[in-house]
Design a protein around this motif. Structure first.
Motif, PDB file in Angstrom:
ATOM      1  N   ARG A 178       0.800  -1.312  -0.085  1.00 42.42           N
ATOM      2  CA  ARG A 178       0.019  -0.033  -0.090  1.00 42.42           C
ATOM      3  C   ARG A 178       0.989   1.018   0.110  1.00 42.42           C
ATOM      4  O   ARG A 178       0.601   2.234  -0.620  1.00 42.42           O
ATOM      5  CB  ARG A 178      -1.038  -0.028   1.123  1.00 42.42           C
ATOM      6  N   LEU A 179       2.031   1.294   0.683  1.00 41.26           N
ATOM      7  CA  LEU A 179       2.855   2.522   0.811  1.00 41.26           C
ATOM      8  C   LEU A 179       4.224   2.309   0.177  1.00 41.26           C
ATOM      9  O   LEU A 179       5.019   1.606   0.508  1.00 41.26           O
ATOM     10  CB  LEU A 179       2.943   2.671   2.307  1.00 41.26           C
ATOM     11  N   PRO A 180       4.285   2.917  -1.127  1.00 41.01           N
ATOM     12  CA  PRO A 180       5.665   2.809  -1.635  1.00 41.01           C
ATOM     13  C   PRO A 180       6.623   3.579  -0.804  1.00 41.01           C
ATOM     14  O   PRO A 180       6.437   4.537  -0.317  1.00 41.01           O
ATOM     15  CB  PRO A 180       5.184   3.212  -2.989  1.00 41.01           C
ATOM     16  N   PRO A 181       8.079   2.867  -0.816  1.00 38.50           N
ATOM     17  CA  PRO A 181       8.803   3.723  -0.224  1.00 38.50           C
ATOM     18  C   PRO A 181       9.061   5.285  -0.464  1.00 38.50           C
ATOM     19  O   PRO A 181       9.074   5.268  -1.815  1.00 38.50           O
ATOM     20  CB  PRO A 181      10.087   2.796  -0.293  1.00 38.50           C
ATOM     21  N   PRO A 182       9.552   5.987   0.240  1.00 34.38           N
ATOM     22  CA  PRO A 182       9.763   7.285  -0.403  1.00 34.38           C
ATOM     23  C   PRO A 182      10.733   7.367  -1.467  1.00 34.38           C
ATOM     24  O   PRO A 182      11.790   6.554  -1.343  1.00 34.38           O
ATOM     25  CB  PRO A 182      10.012   8.122   1.008  1.00 34.38           C
ATOM     26  N   PRO A 183      10.924   8.143  -2.072  1.00 38.09           N
ATOM     27  CA  PRO A 183      12.032   8.523  -3.180  1.00 38.09           C
ATOM     28  C   PRO A 183      13.299   8.794  -2.294  1.00 38.09           C
ATOM     29  O   PRO A 183      12.882   9.555  -1.338  1.00 38.09           O
ATOM     30  CB  PRO A 183      11.733   9.408  -4.166  1.00 38.09           C
ATOM     31  N   PRO A 184      14.361   8.374  -2.658  1.00 35.01           N
ATOM     32  CA  PRO A 184      15.754   8.779  -1.932  1.00 35.01           C
ATOM     33  C   PRO A 184      15.717  10.386  -2.235  1.00 35.01           C
ATOM     34  O   PRO A 184      15.323  10.806  -3.336  1.00 35.01           O
ATOM     35  CB  PRO A 184      16.822   8.105  -2.585  1.00 35.01           C
ATOM     36  N   PRO A 185      16.498  11.046  -1.322  1.00 28.94           N
ATOM     37  CA  PRO A 185      16.912  12.409  -1.632  1.00 28.94           C
ATOM     38  C   PRO A 185      17.872  12.495  -2.633  1.00 28.94           C
ATOM     39  O   PRO A 185      18.306  11.498  -3.287  1.00 28.94           O
ATOM     40  CB  PRO A 185      17.307  12.927  -0.300  1.00 28.94           C
ATOM     41  N   ASP A 186      17.796  13.710  -3.460  1.00 26.42           N
ATOM     42  CA  ASP A 186      18.778  14.073  -4.529  1.00 26.42           C
ATOM     43  C   ASP A 186      20.278  13.856  -3.972  1.00 26.42           C
ATOM     44  O   ASP A 186      20.832  13.464  -5.063  1.00 26.42           O
ATOM     45  CB  ASP A 186      18.276  15.298  -5.024  1.00 26.42           C
ATOM     46  N   TRP A 187      20.490  14.342  -2.833  1.00 25.69           N
ATOM     47  CA  TRP A 187      21.970  14.580  -2.501  1.00 25.69           C
ATOM     48  C   TRP A 187      21.749  14.081  -0.954  1.00 25.69           C
ATOM     49  O   TRP A 187      21.089  14.230  -0.377  1.00 25.69           O
ATOM     50  CB  TRP A 187      22.478  15.779  -2.772  1.00 25.69           C
ATOM     51  N   LEU A 188      23.176  13.543  -0.710  1.00 24.43           N
ATOM     52  CA  LEU A 188      23.328  13.179   0.731  1.00 24.43           C
ATOM     53  C   LEU A 188      24.692  13.806   1.338  1.00 24.43           C
ATOM     54  O   LEU A 188      25.417  13.602   0.467  1.00 24.43           O
ATOM     55  CB  LEU A 188      23.229  11.613   0.826  1.00 24.43           C
ATOM     56  N   ILE A 189      24.737  14.136   2.560  1.00 26.44           N
ATOM     57  CA  ILE A 189      26.096  14.444   2.985  1.00 26.44           C
ATOM     58  C   ILE A 189      26.213  13.489   4.313  1.00 26.44           C
ATOM     59  O   ILE A 189      25.276  13.378   5.394  1.00 26.44           O
ATOM     60  CB  ILE A 189      26.052  16.046   3.606  1.00 26.44           C
ATOM     61  N   GLU A 190      27.379  12.919   4.338  1.00 28.88           N
ATOM     62  CA  GLU A 190      27.589  11.857   5.268  1.00 28.88           C
ATOM     63  C   GLU A 190      28.530  12.670   6.334  1.00 28.88           C
ATOM     64  O   GLU A 190      29.658  13.262   5.883  1.00 28.88           O
ATOM     65  CB  GLU A 190      28.453  10.923   4.774  1.00 28.88           C
ATOM     66  N   HIS A 191      28.273  12.345   7.597  1.00 23.72           N
ATOM     67  CA  HIS A 191      28.767  13.201   8.539  1.00 23.72           C
ATOM     68  C   HIS A 191      29.886  11.930   9.250  1.00 23.72           C
ATOM     69  O   HIS A 191      29.657  10.711   9.384  1.00 23.72           O
ATOM     70  CB  HIS A 191      28.082  13.661   9.778  1.00 23.72           C
TER      71      HIS A 191
END
Length: 109
Positions: A41-54
């Motif tokens: 019923r609930l498709p996973p949200p799309p990944p964000p365009d960019w990620l910053i790893e800390h």
């Protein structure tokens, strides 16, 4: 009336435990079906365009920039906007060598 034999008591215990096991397995099947229906019923949200790893530690400074769907991300990633990712790369934060966000953003050294 005689006392039940030890063997008959053990057989009784076995029947009770088998019943408990079957009931538990039925609960597991029902829960798996419920989770599968919920996931459908609930498709996973799309990944964000960019990620910053800390990094690890008190300051948790940025250590790498990733494209949103990169397979080499860690749990210490936070979503970022395009400009934030560009600024991080311009400030010297390392670009992931697998997803190459510097190429995707047009920021090459």
């Amino acid at each position: 009336m005689s006392d039940p034999s030890r063997l008959s008591l053990l057989r009784f215990l076995e029947r009770v435990q088998v019943g408990d096991l079957e009931r538990t397995r039925a609960w597991i099947v029902a829960e798996e079906q419920r989770l599968a229906a919920e996931a459908a019923r609930l498709p996973p949200p799309p990944p964000p365009d960019w990620l910053i790893e800390h990094g690890i530690g008190a300051g948790r400074a940025p250590v790498r920039v990733h494209v949103g769907g990169c397979w080499d991300t860690r749990t210490r990633c936070a979503p970022a906007g395009r400009e934030e990712a560009r600024r991080a790369l311009a400030a010297g934060v390392e670009a992931c060598t697998h997803c190459r966000p510097d190429t995707a953003l047009g920021v090459l050294d």
